[in-house]
Every structure is written in structure tokens, then in C-alpha cells.
Design a protein around this motif. Structure first.
Motif, PDB file in Angstrom:
ATOM      1  N   LEU A 128      40.448  46.971  37.856  1.00 42.29           N
ATOM      2  CA  LEU A 128      40.374  47.652  36.566  1.00 42.29           C
ATOM      3  C   LEU A 128      41.543  47.271  35.666  1.00 42.29           C
ATOM      4  O   LEU A 128      42.630  46.932  36.145  1.00 42.29           O
ATOM      5  N   HIS A 129      41.322  47.331  34.371  1.00 43.25           N
ATOM      6  CA  HIS A 129      42.335  47.218  33.300  1.00 43.25           C
ATOM      7  C   HIS A 129      43.515  46.303  33.665  1.00 43.25           C
ATOM      8  O   HIS A 129      44.677  46.710  33.635  1.00 43.25           O
ATOM      9  N   LEU A 130      43.215  45.053  33.996  1.00 43.31           N
ATOM     10  CA  LEU A 130      44.282  44.116  34.344  1.00 43.31           C
ATOM     11  C   LEU A 130      45.147  43.832  33.126  1.00 43.31           C
ATOM     12  O   LEU A 130      44.646  43.456  32.066  1.00 43.31           O
ATOM     13  N   SER A 131      46.458  43.992  33.290  1.00 41.19           N
ATOM     14  CA  SER A 131      47.373  43.649  32.195  1.00 41.19           C
ATOM     15  C   SER A 131      48.366  42.568  32.581  1.00 41.19           C
ATOM     16  O   SER A 131      48.900  41.889  31.703  1.00 41.19           O
ATOM     17  N   SER A 132      48.620  42.342  33.870  1.00 43.22           N
ATOM     18  CA  SER A 132      49.605  41.340  34.296  1.00 43.22           C
ATOM     19  C   SER A 132      48.946  39.978  34.447  1.00 43.22           C
ATOM     20  O   SER A 132      48.126  39.759  35.337  1.00 43.22           O
ATOM     21  N   SER A 133      49.339  39.033  33.619  1.00 41.90           N
ATOM     22  CA  SER A 133      48.786  37.685  33.734  1.00 41.90           C
ATOM     23  C   SER A 133      49.244  36.991  35.014  1.00 41.90           C
ATOM     24  O   SER A 133      48.608  36.024  35.455  1.00 41.90           O
ATOM     25  N   ASP A 134      50.315  37.483  35.627  1.00 43.21           N
ATOM     26  CA  ASP A 134      50.789  36.874  36.874  1.00 43.21           C
ATOM     27  C   ASP A 134      49.781  37.031  38.005  1.00 43.21           C
ATOM     28  O   ASP A 134      49.831  36.279  38.989  1.00 43.21           O
ATOM     29  N   ALA A 135      48.889  38.014  37.904  1.00 44.92           N
ATOM     30  CA  ALA A 135      47.894  38.231  38.955  1.00 44.92           C
ATOM     31  C   ALA A 135      46.693  37.300  38.827  1.00 44.92           C
ATOM     32  O   ALA A 135      45.871  37.224  39.743  1.00 44.92           O
ATOM     33  N   LEU A 136      46.589  36.587  37.724  1.00 48.36           N
ATOM     34  CA  LEU A 136      45.405  35.763  37.492  1.00 48.36           C
ATOM     35  C   LEU A 136      45.225  34.656  38.529  1.00 48.36           C
ATOM     36  O   LEU A 136      44.105  34.444  39.016  1.00 48.36           O
ATOM     37  N   PRO A 137      46.285  33.911  38.925  1.00 51.24           N
ATOM     38  CA  PRO A 137      46.089  32.894  39.957  1.00 51.24           C
ATOM     39  C   PRO A 137      45.617  33.487  41.282  1.00 51.24           C
ATOM     40  O   PRO A 137      44.830  32.844  42.001  1.00 51.24           O
ATOM     41  N   LEU A 138      46.055  34.699  41.616  1.00 50.91           N
ATOM     42  CA  LEU A 138      45.603  35.354  42.844  1.00 50.91           C
ATOM     43  C   LEU A 138      44.088  35.586  42.786  1.00 50.91           C
ATOM     44  O   LEU A 138      43.369  35.344  43.754  1.00 50.91           O
TER      45      LEU A 138
ATOM     46  N   VAL B 243      35.168  39.452  44.205  1.00 51.65           N
ATOM     47  CA  VAL B 243      36.116  40.173  43.366  1.00 51.65           C
ATOM     48  C   VAL B 243      35.895  39.788  41.914  1.00 51.65           C
ATOM     49  O   VAL B 243      35.681  38.626  41.581  1.00 51.65           O
ATOM     50  N   THR B 244      35.909  40.798  41.042  1.00 50.57           N
ATOM     51  CA  THR B 244      35.837  40.601  39.601  1.00 50.57           C
ATOM     52  C   THR B 244      36.977  41.383  38.964  1.00 50.57           C
ATOM     53  O   THR B 244      37.671  42.164  39.628  1.00 50.57           O
ATOM     54  N   ALA B 245      37.166  41.163  37.672  1.00 49.87           N
ATOM     55  CA  ALA B 245      38.265  41.841  36.976  1.00 49.87           C
ATOM     56  C   ALA B 245      37.881  42.076  35.524  1.00 49.87           C
ATOM     57  O   ALA B 245      37.058  41.364  34.946  1.00 49.87           O
ATOM     58  N   GLU B 246      38.518  43.100  34.966  1.00 47.63           N
ATOM     59  CA  GLU B 246      38.336  43.438  33.555  1.00 47.63           C
ATOM     60  C   GLU B 246      39.693  43.527  32.889  1.00 47.63           C
ATOM     61  O   GLU B 246      40.730  43.683  33.557  1.00 47.63           O
ATOM     62  N   THR B 247      39.695  43.440  31.576  1.00 48.51           N
ATOM     63  CA  THR B 247      40.849  43.828  30.787  1.00 48.51           C
ATOM     64  C   THR B 247      40.352  44.680  29.630  1.00 48.51           C
ATOM     65  O   THR B 247      39.171  45.014  29.556  1.00 48.51           O
ATOM     66  N   CYS B 248      41.246  45.062  28.722  1.00 44.30           N
ATOM     67  CA  CYS B 248      40.922  46.066  27.713  1.00 44.30           C
ATOM     68  C   CYS B 248      41.300  45.587  26.320  1.00 44.30           C
ATOM     69  O   CYS B 248      42.182  44.722  26.171  1.00 44.30           O
ATOM     70  N   PRO B 249      40.684  46.144  25.297  1.00 45.57           N
ATOM     71  CA  PRO B 249      41.015  45.731  23.934  1.00 45.57           C
ATOM     72  C   PRO B 249      42.497  45.825  23.604  1.00 45.57           C
ATOM     73  O   PRO B 249      43.038  44.943  22.921  1.00 45.57           O
ATOM     74  N   HIS B 250      43.168  46.880  24.098  1.00 48.10           N
ATOM     75  CA  HIS B 250      44.583  47.034  23.741  1.00 48.10           C
ATOM     76  C   HIS B 250      45.452  45.945  24.350  1.00 48.10           C
ATOM     77  O   HIS B 250      46.456  45.558  23.757  1.00 48.10           O
TER      78      HIS B 250
ATOM     79  N   TRP C   2      43.783  35.993  27.382  1.00 49.88           N
ATOM     80  CA  TRP C   2      42.714  35.354  26.611  1.00 49.88           C
ATOM     81  C   TRP C   2      42.232  34.078  27.288  1.00 49.88           C
ATOM     82  O   TRP C   2      41.028  33.801  27.318  1.00 49.88           O
ATOM     83  N   GLN C   3      43.152  33.310  27.842  1.00 52.81           N
ATOM     84  CA  GLN C   3      42.738  32.094  28.551  1.00 52.81           C
ATOM     85  C   GLN C   3      41.895  32.445  29.769  1.00 52.81           C
ATOM     86  O   GLN C   3      40.920  31.752  30.081  1.00 52.81           O
ATOM     87  N   ALA C   4      42.237  33.553  30.445  1.00 47.94           N
ATOM     88  CA  ALA C   4      41.474  33.968  31.624  1.00 47.94           C
ATOM     89  C   ALA C   4      40.063  34.428  31.238  1.00 47.94           C
ATOM     90  O   ALA C   4      39.117  34.247  32.008  1.00 47.94           O
ATOM     91  N   LEU C   5      39.916  35.018  30.058  1.00 50.48           N
ATOM     92  CA  LEU C   5      38.576  35.331  29.567  1.00 50.48           C
ATOM     93  C   LEU C   5      37.790  34.055  29.304  1.00 50.48           C
ATOM     94  O   LEU C   5      36.609  33.945  29.632  1.00 50.48           O
ATOM     95  N   ALA C   6      38.454  33.076  28.711  1.00 47.31           N
ATOM     96  CA  ALA C   6      37.775  31.828  28.380  1.00 47.31           C
ATOM     97  C   ALA C   6      37.320  31.080  29.628  1.00 47.31           C
ATOM     98  O   ALA C   6      36.245  30.463  29.631  1.00 47.31           O
ATOM     99  N   ASP C   7      38.122  31.139  30.701  1.00 43.69           N
ATOM    100  CA  ASP C   7      37.756  30.373  31.900  1.00 43.69           C
ATOM    101  C   ASP C   7      36.986  31.198  32.930  1.00 43.69           C
ATOM    102  O   ASP C   7      36.593  30.679  33.976  1.00 43.69           O
ATOM    103  N   GLY C   8      36.767  32.487  32.651  1.00 40.08           N
ATOM    104  CA  GLY C   8      35.948  33.317  33.518  1.00 40.08           C
ATOM    105  C   GLY C   8      36.682  34.047  34.622  1.00 40.08           C
ATOM    106  O   GLY C   8      36.048  34.771  35.398  1.00 40.08           O
ATOM    107  N   THR C   9      38.001  33.901  34.716  1.00 44.31           N
ATOM    108  CA  THR C   9      38.744  34.659  35.727  1.00 44.31           C
ATOM    109  C   THR C   9      38.625  36.159  35.459  1.00 44.31           C
ATOM    110  O   THR C   9      38.530  36.969  36.385  1.00 44.31           O
ATOM    111  N   ILE C  10      38.657  36.535  34.193  1.00 42.95           N
ATOM    112  CA  ILE C  10      38.349  37.900  33.768  1.00 42.95           C
ATOM    113  C   ILE C  10      36.964  37.867  33.134  1.00 42.95           C
ATOM    114  O   ILE C  10      36.682  37.012  32.282  1.00 42.95           O
ATOM    115  N   GLY C  11      36.091  38.806  33.536  1.00 46.62           N
ATOM    116  CA  GLY C  11      34.731  38.794  33.026  1.00 46.62           C
ATOM    117  C   GLY C  11      34.430  39.835  31.975  1.00 46.62           C
ATOM    118  O   GLY C  11      33.639  39.594  31.072  1.00 46.62           O
TER     119      GLY C  11
END
Length: 447
Positions: free
Chosen positions: A239-249, A260-267, A299-308
Motif C-alpha cells: 500500500l501507499h509506497l512512498s520510498s523509491s529505494d524499495a522499487l528495486p526490491l 506482489v503488486t504495489a500502489e502509490t498515491c496522488p500526494h 513516476w519512472q516506476a509507474l512508467a515501467d510497471g513496477t508500480i501499477g
């Protein structure tokens, strides 16, 4: 095969379909989309034709992360106000979080209380998450069979005493049980030890609050979750991922076959730590709004699909709980009505299209929850639409929000994307600044 009798045709030069944005005429029969026709197709006789010109027609948004707080804390929000705000913001389906209401949605009887509180009072379709607590593992299967869409847990304190967090053993036990019946666990991933080790200083300084919720807390919790998912084979969602450091994991886990999937939020996508004024606790949320460079990576993680998914995490409270002290103020951002224009404003600046926004805010959340009739302008789906003027801007005035408590981090911001009308199952439910009577339905998994 003969097309069912068409009652409505919604026509636009910009219809956002799974194949892209194109001119089209969307034919509606009853509550479902019968066909997506060429723009200049011969229209069925007798159908109501709504031609919205160059206004964009998006699939109604699906927000799977909303704290309605009803019953029990309905002075914080409530089903009528939350769903009215959702309709005004182009959202046609939301899934309510299991905590901050009293009782929390952690047993079947508690679910029934929540459903009765919502029945006949919702402007959009509403489903429910269950909760996974240290002492309710034996209730999870029954909740699953009763129709919840999955189960939320915290790995650190939730902020309310009736919804305690899971330790590592509890996480393993809950996920083993949920994996046994093919369910989904959605997780607030912050590590309590990392939070305890962080510096804590009361006061109005945002820098002090940010230091108290370090990236390591998210990163360590994501590692813990991925380890549990690997051991149990369970399906998990961050839920509500804010740390970009977790993206490679997350990317590595997905490549290794973990579910595993992930989301982020407008804020997290539109606000930055550098711009938060001291004492402005309308910006407080947990995990926190981080720095601009961190936002670029999301934003890059949204573009590449790491965050859906992009969902609101709408977590309101009464205005008095937003004190000027970041240490004690309630953590939550109210954005249910503003998520679409907030995300679109930044997305268009970064070169993304309306089809990207629809995928992040409608298609992917619908897929997450298994809402198979939602999330796309396509034949057979519910006739849920958001009609948007994507090139028109407005300035956020809290007085125009439908949230019960009109505290928002977006006050005074200029956003693009005016939601002009919202349609739910073939009926207009919002437009011209107003909403009609509540006609939303209560949804259950696989129904």
C-alpha cells in the motif's frame, strides 16, 4: 450476434479505451457497455445521444484505498459525503478500508454492521476490505466467503488501538491462512524497529517529521513482506509506497515470480517535501511525502510497471485533529475528489497520456480487487464513465469539496482536468457541480 437494445450513446472525439484514445461512440444497453462503435457510426434509433465533443470519456475511476470511517467515526467522513466526493471526482467504485470505523471490519458480524451503515447511502458502488489482526486469523476465511475483497494489515502501529499491527510471526500466520484460500493481503509496510530508531522531535518542522519516518522503515518492511510471500506463496500488495529505494526490491521479486503488486498515491506524485510549510499538517501522512528526486523515481516506476495503481488513501479527520504539531496531528490526506486532476496535471507535464492515467487509476485497481466488470470502456463492462475537460484548469477551493471536513493539502493549487460528469451503470450521477440521489450498490467479491 444481435446487439442488445441500446438506451444511451456517449460520443466523444477522445474516448479512452484499452486500445488507446480515439474518437468513438459508446453504446450502452441497460447498465453495461454494449459496444464501442466508430465515432461516425449509424446510431441505434431511439437511443439517447450524449455528444460531449472533445471532452474526454474515461472509464469511471476505481479507488481501492479509501477510509470512510463509518460507522463510529462518521464525524471524520461517512458514506454519504465520501461517495458524493468520489462521484464529483470521477470515481464510480471505491473499496473501503477496514479500520477507523467502529467496529473495524475484522469479523463477519462487523462486516454486516459496515454494510448496513452503507446501505442506501452511497452515490457510487462500494466494496469492503477485511482486516488481518493478531487475534483474528480464524475469522479470515469466513470474511473471504462473505465477500470482502482481501485483507489489510499493518506492520507498524496503525494509529488506532482497535486495529493492532502484525509482528513477523503474525504476518506469517495470516498470510499462510490467506494463501490457503487464494486471498489477497494488502499491507501498510513500515518497520516498527526502524521507526523506533529514528529521531523523534515534536513541533511544527516538517523536516523533523520526515526524519521520523525514514525510507529504511519502508524498505525493511517490504523485505519482511517479500520474505513472507516467498515462504507462503501468498499474494501480497504494498500500500501507499512512498520510498523509491524499495522499487528495486519489488522489481526483483516480481522477476523472481512472487505475486506482489504495489500502489502509490496522488500526494506522493504531486507534492514534495521541499514545498511543505512548517506547521502545515494537512500535508501529514504515513509514510510521508518525500523529496522531489524520490518523486521522479516513483513516476519512472509507474512508467515501467513496477508500480501499477494510483489510489487516494483518502484518510480524513476533523479539523481539530490537524494541529500544527507534526508529531501529534492526525496523519492523513483528503484527496478523494481531487485525485484525478492532481495526477493528470503532473502526468501531462511529464508527457503521459490520459490512457496512462486511466490504466493507473481505473484498470489496475479494478484488476487488483477482481472487479471484472469495472475499469475499462469496453463491451461487457459496466457503463461507468468520467467525462473530463483535460485542458481546462481550476483553482482548488476547499469550500467546493464534498468531503465532510474540507481540509486539503491541495487548497489554492491550480489543477488541470475538470470532471464535468460522472456516469454509474448508464446513469449520470454527478455533473454541473451537483450529485443526485444515492444509487450506488454494495459490492462483494465475485458477485
Amino acid at each position: 450476434m444481435r446487439m442488445p437494445e441500446v438506451s444511451l450513446v456517449l460520443r466523444s472525439t477522445r474516448v479512452v479505451t484499452p486500445e488507446g484514445v480515439r474518437p468513438a461512440a459508446v453504446a450502452v444497453a441497460g447498465e453495461r457497455i454494449a459496444a464501442v462503435l466508430p465515432y461516425d457510426a449509424r446510431l441505434p434509433r431511439g437511443a439517447l445521444v450524449e455528444d460531449v465533443g472533445d471532452r474526454a470519456v474515461l472509464p469511471g475511476l476505481v479507488d481501492t484505498h479509501v477510509h470512510v470511517n463509518d460507522p463510529g467515526r462518521a464525524d471524520w467522513e461517512g458514506f454519504p459525503t465520501a461517495t458524493r466526493a468520489a462521484a464529483a471526482g470521477g470515481i464510480t467504485t471505491l473499496v473501503d478500508m477496514p479500520l477507523n470505523s467502529l467496529p473495524p471490519t475484522t469479523t463477519v458480524p462487523h462486516l454486516r454492521v459496515k454494510q448496513e451503515a452503507a446501505r442506501g447511502r452511497v452515490h457510487v458502488d462500494v466494496g469492503f476490505w477485511g482486516g488481518a489482526l493478531p487475534d483474528n486469523t480464524g475469522d479470515l476465511r469466513a470474511l473471504h466467503e462473505a465477500g470482502v475483497f482481501g485483507f489489510k494489515c499493518f506492520l507498524s502501529p496503525s494509529g488506532v488501538p482497535e486495529f493492532p499491527e502484525l509482528d513477523r510471526a503474525g504476518l506469517g500466520a495470516s498470510l499462510t491462512e490467506i494463501a490457503g484460500f487464494g486471498g489477497l493481503l494488502i499491507v501498510h509496510a513500515e518497520d516498527p524497529a526502524a521507526l523506533a530508531d529514528a529521531p523523534h522531535r515534536a513541533g511544527p518542522a516538517y523536516a523533523d517529521f520526515l526524519a521520523s519516518r525514514p525510507r529504511d522503515a519502508e524498505n525493511d518492511a517490504v523485505r519482511t513482506l517479500l520474505d513472507a510471500a516467498g515462504r507462503t506463496g501468498g499474494r501480497v500488495h504494498v500500500l501507499h509506497l512512498s520510498s523509491s529505494d524499495a522499487l528495486p526490491l519489488l522489481a526483483r521479486a516480481r522477476a523472481d515470480g512472487l505475486r506482489v503488486t504495489a500502489e502509490t498515491c496522488p500526494h506522493f506524485l504531486t507534492l514534495t517535501a521541499e514545498e511543505v510549510p512548517d506547521g502545515a499538517t494537512e500535508f501529514k501522512c504515513c509514510p510521508p511525502i518525500r523529496e522531489r528526486a524520490n518523486q521522479d523515481a516513483l513516476w519512472q516506476a509507474l512508467a515501467d510497471g513496477t508500480i501499477g495503481c494510483v489510489v487516494s488513501d483518502h484518510s480524513p479527520c476533523t479539523a481539530d485533529l490537524k494541529t500544527a504539531d507534526f508529531a501529534t496531528a492526525w496523519g492523513g490526506i483528503s484527496s478523494l475528489q481531487l485525485g484525478l486532476p492532481a495526477v493528470w496535471t503532473e502526468a501531462r507535464r511529464r508527457g503521459h497520456g490520459l490512457d496512462d492515467v486511466a490504466r493507473w487509476m481505473s484498470t489496475a485497481p479494478a484488476e487488483l480487487a477482481g472487479l471484472h466488470t469495472k475499469g475499462a470502456v469496453a463491451a461487457g463492462r459496466d457503463a461507468d464513465f468520467a467525462v473530463v475537460a483535460p485542458d481546462e484548469a481550476f483553482t482548488v477551493d476547499p469550500a467546493h469539496l464534498h468531503h465532510r471536513n474540507r481540509v486539503t493539502a491541495y487548497a489554492g493549487r491550480t489543477l488541470y482536468g475538470v470532471v464535468e460528469a460522472t456516469w454509474l451503470r448508464g446513469r449520470r450521477i454527478a455533473g454541473a457541480g451537483s450529485t443526485g440521489q444515492p444509487t450506488g450498490r454494495l459490492l462483494e467479491r465475485n458477485h
